[in-house]
Design an enzyme around this catalytic site. Structure first.
Site, PDB file in Angstrom:
ATOM      1  N   ARG A   1       0.834  -1.215   0.000  1.00  0.00           N
ATOM      2  CA  ARG A   1       0.000   0.000   0.000  1.00  0.00           C
ATOM      3  C   ARG A   1       0.866   1.261   0.000  1.00  0.00           C
ATOM      4  O   ARG A   1       0.440   2.315  -0.456  1.00  0.00           O
ATOM      5  CB  ARG A   1      -0.962  -0.030   1.213  1.00  0.00           C
ATOM      6  CG  ARG A   1      -1.812   1.195   1.379  1.00  0.00           C
ATOM      7  CD  ARG A   1      -3.167   0.906   2.057  1.00  0.00           C
ATOM      8  NE  ARG A   1      -3.070  -0.036   3.160  1.00  0.00           N
ATOM      9  CZ  ARG A   1      -2.604   0.267   4.382  1.00  0.00           C
ATOM     10  NH1 ARG A   1      -2.186   1.476   4.648  1.00  0.00           N
ATOM     11  NH2 ARG A   1      -2.570  -0.657   5.320  1.00  0.00           N
TER      12      ARG A   1
ATOM     13  N   TYR B   1     -13.918  20.528 -13.621  1.00  0.00           N
ATOM     14  CA  TYR B   1     -14.386  19.154 -13.706  1.00  0.00           C
ATOM     15  C   TYR B   1     -15.518  18.948 -12.700  1.00  0.00           C
ATOM     16  O   TYR B   1     -15.333  19.121 -11.498  1.00  0.00           O
ATOM     17  CB  TYR B   1     -13.230  18.195 -13.435  1.00  0.00           C
ATOM     18  CG  TYR B   1     -13.692  16.766 -13.318  1.00  0.00           C
ATOM     19  CD1 TYR B   1     -14.242  16.109 -14.409  1.00  0.00           C
ATOM     20  CD2 TYR B   1     -13.634  16.098 -12.112  1.00  0.00           C
ATOM     21  CE1 TYR B   1     -14.699  14.815 -14.295  1.00  0.00           C
ATOM     22  CE2 TYR B   1     -14.089  14.795 -11.998  1.00  0.00           C
ATOM     23  CZ  TYR B   1     -14.623  14.170 -13.095  1.00  0.00           C
ATOM     24  OH  TYR B   1     -15.083  12.892 -12.975  1.00  0.00           O
TER      25      TYR B   1
ATOM     26  N   ASP C   1      -5.092  21.981 -11.535  1.00  0.00           N
ATOM     27  CA  ASP C   1      -5.497  20.767 -12.243  1.00  0.00           C
ATOM     28  C   ASP C   1      -5.136  20.972 -13.709  1.00  0.00           C
ATOM     29  O   ASP C   1      -5.750  21.761 -14.420  1.00  0.00           O
ATOM     30  CB  ASP C   1      -7.002  20.522 -12.065  1.00  0.00           C
ATOM     31  CG  ASP C   1      -7.428  19.187 -12.661  1.00  0.00           C
ATOM     32  OD1 ASP C   1      -6.784  18.717 -13.619  1.00  0.00           O
ATOM     33  OD2 ASP C   1      -8.423  18.604 -12.174  1.00  0.00           O
TER      34      ASP C   1
ATOM     35  N   LYS D   1      -6.742  10.333 -18.240  1.00  0.00           N
ATOM     36  CA  LYS D   1      -6.966  11.038 -19.505  1.00  0.00           C
ATOM     37  C   LYS D   1      -5.706  10.975 -20.377  1.00  0.00           C
ATOM     38  O   LYS D   1      -5.319   9.912 -20.792  1.00  0.00           O
ATOM     39  CB  LYS D   1      -7.421  12.470 -19.209  1.00  0.00           C
ATOM     40  CG  LYS D   1      -8.486  12.583 -18.095  1.00  0.00           C
ATOM     41  CD  LYS D   1      -9.825  11.990 -18.482  1.00  0.00           C
ATOM     42  CE  LYS D   1     -10.794  11.819 -17.323  1.00  0.00           C
ATOM     43  NZ  LYS D   1     -10.985  12.983 -16.443  1.00  0.00           N
TER      44      LYS D   1
END
Ligand SMILES: *Cc1c(COP(=O)(O)O)cnc(C)c1O
Length: 394
Positions: free
Chosen positions: A66, A118, A190, A215
């Site tokens: 993790r 977004y 972003d 993306k």
């Protein structure tokens, strides 16, 4: 606990001692390979746990999956190099990356964020008061509005998206960074739509860069992933790393490996997608079925001048068109395409078309006559004629 080797194998030209260009670094995945077999392509490090030494130590520096994974670190190193960041951190999604920033705030904070962004993340931010924070959404392309929104002593974080979904509004990163830093706040950008090929926000003053790697970074519509890249690995950055470990927002090794492969062609893909988007925007701009074409590369776009300054060699692969016939005409046009795929998301090799208001739902700032287009890697003429047929010809 160490977070493993950050050594970048490939960064300068051995002969000239010049830094290598981002395209070179990404194409060769910073020289990652398989040291055991000398395989050119690195293996996928699937292990979830690592052997403890007889002396009770972990001499290789890896403990548990993790927190520590070589495949993830290889993808992080490439993103850090592309963004000219001190470090990068991968997450299980763009949303996991973005929310981790807010989870790491250690006191109630006033946040200033772009009004148009977004939608999935804006929805999450609208409820940020449940974590004790407050938020003001402003048109971040309007610097006076941003200055007016600052609450001295309270504003601790600026969150901007440029170009912003789905209107492709441009925010001046350098100007906002001055306002943010003047207020003693951090600036997060972003940069999913711009990618490090076109804009490296850290150069313009951003503290943290955010990506939905789902993306363009991955680029093949087959991985959900997110990334943060940081100008300086501060205490705040260390807290974000702790959040990632504690909430388990880590990326899986196979996804990281696919992402590493996808990024090898990032620059070529993005440059070509920019060319196609620019050509479509130009050719569609006087189409009788449309009221406007939204694309920062068009001189008529309100953010064009700022985009010229902060986007290098292209204006992105995303554009939107608005239909004269309103919502019904937009949905009907999307129904008539053959080559374009009706789907959400963007940045992959296949061109996508989407009636954006339908997915954003009630209260969206997205006009209901708008179709969002993600230019893929198909032939630009094929894409253009398919659209023209769908719009009703001339
Ligand atoms: C898609 C997207 C996100 C969210 O990323 P996921 O990988 O879907 O979680 C965040 N910001 C922007 C600009 C996006 O397009």
């Amino acid at each position: 606990m160490t977070t493993g080797p950050r050594r970048i194998a490939l960064s300068v030209d051995d002969q000239t001692r010049q830094p290598l260009k981002p395209r070179t670094l990404a194409a060769q995945a910073l020289g990652a390979g398989d040291p055991t077999t000398k395989g050119l392509v690195p293996p996928i490090h699937m292990t979830t746990t690592y052997l403890r030494d007889a002396d009770n130590g972990y001499s290789a520096g890896y403990v548990y999956g993790r927190t520590d994974n070589v495949s993830v670190q290889q993808a992080e190193a490439v993103i850090a190099a592309l963004e000219q960041a001190e470090e990068a951190m991968m997450f299980a999604s763009g949303m996991a990356a973005a929310t981790a920033v807010f989870m790491a705030l250690d006191k109630p904070t006033h946040i200033i964020a772009s009004r148009v962004m977004y939608w999935g993340f804006r929805l999450w931010l609208e409820d940020i008061s449940r974590f004790g924070h407050s938020i003001t959404f402003v048109e971040t392309s309007d610097l006076d509005a941003v200055r007016d929104a600052v609450r001295p002593g309270e504003t601790g974080l600026f969150w901007i998206e440029t170009p912003s979904n789905p209107l492709w509004t441009i925010t001046d990163i350098a100007a906002i960074s001055e306002i943010a830093h003047g207020a003693g706040a951090l600036l997060c950008v972003d940069s999913t739509v711009s990618t490090p090929v076109l804009t490296r926000p850290i150069i313009h003053g951003a503290d943290i860069v955010v990506h939905s790697a789902t993306k363009y970074l991955n680029g093949h519509s087959d991985v959900v992933a997110g990334a943060l890249a940081v100008a300086r690995a501060s205490d705040f950055w260390i807290r974000i790393r702790k959040v990632r470990t504690q909430i388990g927002a880590s990326l899986g090794p196979f996804d990281a490996w696919l992402l590493l492969r996808g990024m090898r062609t990032l620059e070529l893909r993005v440059r070509e997608q920019c060319r196609t988007a620019a050509s479509l925007a130009g050719r569609l701009s006087d189409h009788p079925a449309l009221t406007c074409v939204l694309y920062p590369g068009l001189k008529t776009h309100p953010g064009h001048d700022v985009a010229m300054r902060q986007m290098d060699g292209g204006f992105g692969g995303m554009l939107s068109i608005r239909m004269k016939g309103g919502k019904a005409a937009a949905i009907a046009a999307a129904a008539r395409v053959a080559l374009w795929k009706r789907a959400t998301s963007f940045g992959g090799v296949e061109s996508l078309i989407e009636h954006r208001a339908s997915i954003e739902g009630e209260g969206t700032p997205c006009p209901d006559d708008l179709l969002r287009l993600s230019a893929g890697l198909e032939d630009p003429d094929d894409l253009f004629f398919d659209l023209i047929r769908a719009l009703g010809g001339r």
